[in-house]
Motif scaffolding. Structure first.
Motif, PDB file in Angstrom:
ATOM      1  N   ASP A  26      44.224  22.037 -64.634  1.00  0.00           N
ATOM      2  CA  ASP A  26      44.806  21.829 -63.414  1.00  0.00           C
ATOM      3  C   ASP A  26      44.202  22.111 -62.307  1.00  0.00           C
ATOM      4  O   ASP A  26      43.817  21.298 -61.074  1.00  0.00           O
ATOM      5  CB  ASP A  26      46.117  22.895 -63.293  1.00  0.00           C
ATOM      6  CG  ASP A  26      47.175  22.355 -64.103  1.00  0.00           C
ATOM      7  OD1 ASP A  26      47.378  21.212 -64.336  1.00  0.00           O
ATOM      8  OD2 ASP A  26      48.136  23.126 -64.559  1.00  0.00           O
ATOM      9  N   GLN A  27      43.405  23.140 -61.981  1.00  0.00           N
ATOM     10  CA  GLN A  27      42.775  23.593 -61.043  1.00  0.00           C
ATOM     11  C   GLN A  27      41.497  22.461 -60.680  1.00  0.00           C
ATOM     12  O   GLN A  27      41.078  21.990 -59.396  1.00  0.00           O
ATOM     13  CB  GLN A  27      42.102  24.957 -60.939  1.00  0.00           C
ATOM     14  CG  GLN A  27      41.212  25.288 -59.931  1.00  0.00           C
ATOM     15  CD  GLN A  27      40.869  26.949 -59.923  1.00  0.00           C
ATOM     16  OE1 GLN A  27      40.936  27.455 -60.945  1.00  0.00           O
ATOM     17  NE2 GLN A  27      40.134  27.474 -58.950  1.00  0.00           N
ATOM     18  N   GLU A  28      40.591  22.233 -61.650  1.00  0.00           N
ATOM     19  CA  GLU A  28      39.555  21.230 -61.649  1.00  0.00           C
ATOM     20  C   GLU A  28      40.025  19.893 -61.159  1.00  0.00           C
ATOM     21  O   GLU A  28      39.425  19.117 -60.318  1.00  0.00           O
ATOM     22  CB  GLU A  28      38.913  21.192 -63.048  1.00  0.00           C
ATOM     23  CG  GLU A  28      37.938  22.361 -63.378  1.00  0.00           C
ATOM     24  CD  GLU A  28      37.831  22.108 -64.872  1.00  0.00           C
ATOM     25  OE1 GLU A  28      36.405  22.543 -65.221  1.00  0.00           O
ATOM     26  OE2 GLU A  28      38.471  21.637 -65.655  1.00  0.00           O
ATOM     27  N   GLU A  30      42.876  18.938 -59.541  1.00  0.00           N
ATOM     28  CA  GLU A  30      43.409  18.953 -58.100  1.00  0.00           C
ATOM     29  C   GLU A  30      41.942  18.889 -57.217  1.00  0.00           C
ATOM     30  O   GLU A  30      42.119  17.909 -56.341  1.00  0.00           O
ATOM     31  CB  GLU A  30      43.908  20.160 -57.911  1.00  0.00           C
ATOM     32  CG  GLU A  30      44.542  20.210 -56.198  1.00  0.00           C
ATOM     33  CD  GLU A  30      44.974  21.607 -55.898  1.00  0.00           C
ATOM     34  OE1 GLU A  30      45.602  21.635 -54.780  1.00  0.00           O
ATOM     35  OE2 GLU A  30      45.320  22.175 -56.551  1.00  0.00           O
ATOM     36  N   ARG A  31      40.985  19.673 -57.337  1.00  0.00           N
ATOM     37  CA  ARG A  31      40.169  19.405 -56.445  1.00  0.00           C
ATOM     38  C   ARG A  31      39.197  18.211 -56.586  1.00  0.00           C
ATOM     39  O   ARG A  31      38.873  17.486 -55.765  1.00  0.00           O
ATOM     40  CB  ARG A  31      38.746  20.513 -56.827  1.00  0.00           C
ATOM     41  CG  ARG A  31      37.359  20.398 -56.046  1.00  0.00           C
ATOM     42  CD  ARG A  31      36.367  21.555 -56.678  1.00  0.00           C
ATOM     43  NE  ARG A  31      36.406  21.473 -58.084  1.00  0.00           N
ATOM     44  CZ  ARG A  31      35.500  20.331 -58.948  1.00  0.00           C
ATOM     45  NH1 ARG A  31      34.777  19.549 -57.907  1.00  0.00           N
ATOM     46  NH2 ARG A  31      35.299  20.665 -59.996  1.00  0.00           N
ATOM     47  N   GLY A  55      48.222  19.583 -61.848  1.00  0.00           N
ATOM     48  CA  GLY A  55      47.054  19.540 -60.883  1.00  0.00           C
ATOM     49  C   GLY A  55      46.668  18.260 -60.374  1.00  0.00           C
ATOM     50  O   GLY A  55      46.525  17.952 -59.172  1.00  0.00           O
TER      51      GLY A  55
END
Length: 275
Positions: A26-28, A30-31, A55
């Motif tokens: 999710d974090q990767e 989104e960025r 994400g």
């Protein structure tokens, strides 16, 4: 740069180049989506199985791009086959994505031993009619599976997403899709493991055009009328993958790339793959 689009049988269009998101978390993701949108990407591909729809939704929300300018795909896996399970399945995906609809909804695998893909397709038709999916299609389906869908429901998938690269060209499947008005979409378009991109054939063509072997391969997909969804979380690679519209492969280039095909039996058994 505006990505070229292809018409879908749903009356909508699909950008020919998109962003694959497996196996980003999710974090990767989104960025990555925010960076990709700034470059010009307007097509995002995810799936329930990837575990990153939250994400993806955040990336879409924070991308600075209007929702109606983005094309978002998700896929429902075997958990949601049969007995109208796809109704709750898509509702859950939309909640995770924070969206009212997806532009394309795919059955992730046919899973023919379970014999539920036709009933699942019937549910997908209802989801399209309800406006929750603007187009519906399939992933990893073979012609025999699609023949059954068409024969039993009268509705032709808009897209068939399959493993496809210069090493795995699947000419017969592509011809079948084309004859039926189905857009073929390529997953793992740059090949697995990087061996393909070290091919002397691609290296020579890349030097000729002052491009990378990866850019040559993506251009090959584009010129063959395919939709292609390379994946990367690296900003430089994202930009390189998008920079494939300012040159053209000639007949000699295409003939050379044709020699890289490993034959109809190449590739993974997609019913059991992670994709």
């Amino acid at each position: 740069m505006t990505t070229p689009t292809l018409p879908l049988n749903s009356g909508t269009t699909i950008p020919q180049l998109g962003l694959g998101t497996w196996p980003l978390d999710d974090q990767e993701v989104e960025r990555t989506i925010i960076e990709a949108a700034a470059i010009g990407y307007r097509h995002i591909d995810t799936a329930v199985k990837y575990g990153n729809e939250v994400g993806v939704g955040l990336g879409v929300k924070h991308s600075g791009v209007d929702r109606d300018e983005l094309f978002v795909t998700t896929k429902l896996d075997g958990t949601y086959q049969g007995d109208d399970r796809a109704l709750d399945g898509l509702d859950a995906s939309l909640a995770r994505l924070g969206l009212d609809y997806v532009d394309l909804l795919l059955i992730h695998w046919p899973l023919p031993a379970r014999d539920e893909y036709v009933s699942t397709w019937e549910t997908f038709i209802r989801l399209r009619e309800a406006g929750k999916a603007r187009a519906i299609g399939v992933s990893n389906f073979k012609p025999a599976h699609i023949d059954r869908l068409i024969a039993e429901t009268g509705v032709v998938p808009a897209v068939n997403q399959i493993q496809l690269s210069p090493a795995i060209q699947r000419r017969e499947q592509r011809a079948y899709d084309s004859e039926h008005g189905i857009v073929t979409e390529s997953w793992s378009p740059l090949g697995a493991g990087g061996d393909l991109l070290r091919s002397p054939v691609l290296t020579e063509i890349a030097e000729k055009h002052d491009k990378t072997p990866g850019q040559v391969v993506l251009r090959w997909h584009i010129q063959n009328g395919l939709v292609v969804i390379p994946k990367s979380s690296n900003a430089q690679r994202l930009a390189e993958n998008f920079d494939v519209f300012g040159f053209e492969l000639d007949a000699a280039d295409l003939a050379g790339i044709d020699t890289l095909d490993e034959g109809p039996d190449a590739g993974v058994d997609s019913d059991r793959s992670g994709h």
